[in-house]
Motif scaffolding. Structure first.
Motif, PDB file in Angstrom:
ATOM      1  N   PRO A 136     -24.330   1.259 -49.252  1.00 32.87           N
ATOM      2  CA  PRO A 136     -22.974   1.739 -49.549  1.00 32.87           C
ATOM      3  C   PRO A 136     -22.164   2.134 -48.312  1.00 32.87           C
ATOM      4  CG  PRO A 136     -24.615   3.418 -50.059  1.00 32.87           C
ATOM      5  CD  PRO A 136     -25.352   2.256 -49.483  1.00 32.87           C
ATOM      6  N   PRO A 137     -21.067   1.429 -48.042  1.00 32.46           N
ATOM      7  CA  PRO A 137     -20.236   1.780 -46.885  1.00 32.46           C
ATOM      8  C   PRO A 137     -19.583   3.156 -47.024  1.00 32.46           C
ATOM      9  CG  PRO A 137     -19.247  -0.017 -48.150  1.00 32.46           C
ATOM     10  CD  PRO A 137     -20.581   0.235 -48.749  1.00 32.46           C
ATOM     11  N   PHE A 148     -23.595  10.543 -50.922  1.00 30.91           N
ATOM     12  CA  PHE A 148     -24.930  10.181 -50.425  1.00 30.91           C
ATOM     13  C   PHE A 148     -25.631   9.347 -51.479  1.00 30.91           C
ATOM     14  CE2 PHE A 148     -26.809  13.250 -53.331  1.00 30.91           C
ATOM     15  CZ  PHE A 148     -25.777  14.160 -53.489  1.00 30.91           C
ATOM     16  N   LYS A 149     -26.727   8.710 -51.068  1.00 29.02           N
ATOM     17  CA  LYS A 149     -27.492   7.890 -52.005  1.00 29.02           C
ATOM     18  C   LYS A 149     -28.741   8.650 -52.427  1.00 29.02           C
ATOM     19  CE  LYS A 149     -29.477   3.638 -51.944  1.00 29.02           C
ATOM     20  NZ  LYS A 149     -29.903   2.496 -51.168  1.00 29.02           N
ATOM     21  N   THR A 150     -28.996   8.704 -53.721  1.00 24.28           N
ATOM     22  CA  THR A 150     -30.176   9.418 -54.192  1.00 24.28           C
ATOM     23  C   THR A 150     -31.370   8.471 -54.245  1.00 24.28           C
ATOM     24  OG1 THR A 150     -29.824   8.932 -56.518  1.00 24.28           O
ATOM     25  CG2 THR A 150     -28.707  10.860 -55.648  1.00 24.28           C
ATOM     26  N   ALA A 170     -11.306   4.478 -48.037  1.00 25.21           N
ATOM     27  CA  ALA A 170     -10.971   3.360 -47.164  1.00 25.21           C
ATOM     28  C   ALA A 170     -12.176   2.442 -47.001  1.00 25.21           C
ATOM     29  CB  ALA A 170     -10.519   3.889 -45.811  1.00 25.21           C
ATOM     30  N   ALA A 171     -13.372   3.024 -47.037  1.00 25.95           N
ATOM     31  CA  ALA A 171     -14.579   2.243 -46.786  1.00 25.95           C
ATOM     32  C   ALA A 171     -15.020   1.432 -48.000  1.00 25.95           C
ATOM     33  CB  ALA A 171     -15.709   3.163 -46.339  1.00 25.95           C
ATOM     34  N   CYS A 172     -14.740   1.926 -49.203  1.00 22.89           N
ATOM     35  CA  CYS A 172     -15.204   1.230 -50.413  1.00 22.89           C
ATOM     36  C   CYS A 172     -14.404  -0.048 -50.632  1.00 22.89           C
ATOM     37  CB  CYS A 172     -15.065   2.138 -51.634  1.00 22.89           C
ATOM     38  SG  CYS A 172     -15.384   1.259 -53.169  1.00 22.89           S
ATOM     39  N   PRO A 173     -15.081  -1.205 -50.689  1.00 24.15           N
ATOM     40  CA  PRO A 173     -14.352  -2.462 -50.858  1.00 24.15           C
ATOM     41  C   PRO A 173     -13.910  -2.715 -52.304  1.00 24.15           C
ATOM     42  CG  PRO A 173     -16.612  -2.797 -50.021  1.00 24.15           C
ATOM     43  CD  PRO A 173     -16.525  -1.417 -50.532  1.00 24.15           C
ATOM     44  N   GLY A 267     -21.591  -7.522 -48.333  1.00 20.60           N
ATOM     45  CA  GLY A 267     -22.934  -7.092 -47.945  1.00 20.60           C
ATOM     46  C   GLY A 267     -23.334  -5.728 -48.467  1.00 20.60           C
ATOM     47  N   THR A 268     -22.712  -5.289 -49.553  1.00 16.68           N
ATOM     48  CA  THR A 268     -23.004  -3.939 -50.059  1.00 16.68           C
ATOM     49  C   THR A 268     -24.153  -3.923 -51.063  1.00 16.68           C
ATOM     50  OG1 THR A 268     -21.378  -4.290 -51.785  1.00 16.68           O
ATOM     51  CG2 THR A 268     -20.604  -3.198 -49.788  1.00 16.68           C
TER      52      THR A 268
END
Ligand code: SF4
Ligand code: SF4
Lengths: 276, 126
Positions: A136-137, A148-150, A170-173, A267-268
């Motif tokens: 995740p960007p 964060f990623k759990t 801004a980072a989420c595509p 690439g996510t």
């Protein structure tokens, strides 16, 4: 004799410095390599070379079933938004959305068959939400680790830590994140609250923080399935489960049915799969 | 000592003024906060003194453990009673009146926590 001693001391000093510096430099080099190879392994895992371990929640979205059941997508949206106290500010500019309906062209903008695809796609309601990306960007962009990623693959947020910088947006595509420009607890010009009926079991957010779908982690924790999946249970338009468990319903579906993901080129590695 | 006649009384006056809050306030027991205790429960999730001084630390620990570490949402008291580790769904089950419980001390000590900007307090008591 004196000059010999001088030379000896010089060599001793140099080797002491080398003794301290070289291993640490070597170590950091090694670490860099380890990080890089770890990344390589993760990427390989995504291509099926290495069996992934641990839980990874994911979802299969059957778009045809939404076309066959008009209003179903909207029902999923309203259920989710009611459960999570998502405010409705009544205009597109301030809109907060955890899950929403969009057109095929918007959801899959890089589809290469753009000009040679069935016309029916244009009018298909496509339900979309946070992809809970494996890579995740948004997480990398967040300066406070508020997102964060759990361990079970959910990209979660701690609203206490969000400083509202909107780097994640801004980072989420995928435009999966919304910012609270206004106070979600507030009322509109007619005195109507933005949150129609508060769910007393779930918090609201405050002005100045970003919010998004949490894959219903609060429901998963007590053995329930996500609210949107439950709302679509009858038609089985949404199937939820552990992507890393080969026996799960989602894994079985992905094994037998061709699916696409949103913007694979980013690439996510989304955890959401679409049957078109 | 030069100026004894003025310095000593001035010192006494100064000390009196500085400590005046102690003489006036502490004697007034009626102004002490009296948070209302729940009627149906006698045991809290931790000893009273610990809750008094560190409930906010505990709430942060619950949050980080549950959200980030996948920790359990259910806790157990010393006597084995289960509770939900949550401000909104746990604490407020017993301490259902924010005004009579939380606000009592928070107002007294002039602390303004922002819990309630997001968390909802039980409706009946509002
Ligand atoms: S869809 Fe966007 S918000 Fe969700 S995990 Fe991926 S990058 Fe983050
Ligand atoms: S998984 Fe939960 S939070 Fe996410 S869109 Fe569905 S209902 Fe909303």
């Amino acid at each position: 004799m004196d000059s010999k001693r001088r030379d000896f001391l010089k060599i001793a000093g140099l080797s002491a410095i080398a003794g301290i510096a070289v291993p640490s430099a070597f170590n950091s080099l090694l670490k860099g390599e380890a990080l890089a190879s770890e990344h390589g392994a993760a990427a390989a895992g995504a291509h099926g070379a290495v069996a992934p371990t641990g839980k990874r929640w994911g979802m299969v979205i059957d778009v045809k079933k939404f076309s066959a059941n008009p209003g179903l997508a909207e029902k999923c949206v309203s259920t989710c938004h009611a459960v999570h106290n998502v405010p409705d500010f009544g205009n597109k500019k301030d809109e907060i959305k955890w899950v929403w309906v969009d057109s095929f062209n918007h959801v899959f903008p890089d589809d290469s068959s753009q000009y040679k695809k069935p016309e029916a796609l244009d009018s298909m309601p496509i339900l979309t939400l946070c992809n809970h990306c494996d890579n995740p960007p948004c997480v990398r962009a967040c300066p406070t680790q508020a997102t964060f990623k759990t361990k079970d693959g959910i990209v979660a947020m701690d609203y206490h830590r969000c400083i509202g910088c909107r780097f994640c947006m801004a980072a989420c595509p995928y435009g999966a994140r919304s910012f609270n420009w206004r106070d979600p607890r507030g009322k509109d010009a007619n005195g109507q609250p933005f949150i129609k009926a508060e769910n007393p079991k779930f918090p609201t957010r405050m002005r100045g923080v970003v919010e998004k779908c949490n894959f219903c982690t609060e429901r998963l924790a007590i053995g329930q399935i996500p609210a949107c999946v439950e709302a679509a249970a009858e038609s089985k338009a949404l199937v939820f489960g552990d992507l890393n468990d080969p026996a799960s319903e989602v894994s079985q579906m992905l094994k037998t049915t061709f699916t696409i993901q949103r913007k694979p080129s980013a690439g996510t590695h989304p955890s959401l799969f679409y049957i078109i | 000592m030069y100026g004894k006649g003025r310095i000593i009384p001035a010192l006494i006056l100064f000390l009196g003024v500085m400590t005046s809050p102690m003489w006036f306030k502490s004697a007034d027991v009626s102004k002490m906060p009296k948070p209302e205790k729940p009627k149906d429960y006698t045991e809290c999730v931790a000893p009273v003194q610990e809750m008094r001084t560190s409930h906010m630390v505990l709430l942060n620990q619950w949050r980080d453990d549950i959200l980030r570490e996948g920790g359990s949402r259910i806790g157990k008291t010393a006597n084995g009673t289960e509770y939900v580790r949550s401000l909104q769904n746990g604490c407020m089950k017993c301490h259902s009146d924010k005004k009579k419980f939380c606000d009592e001390c928070h107002n007294y000590t002039s602390v303004k926590p922002y819990c309630w900007d997001c968390h909802l307090q039980p409706k009946e008591a509002m």
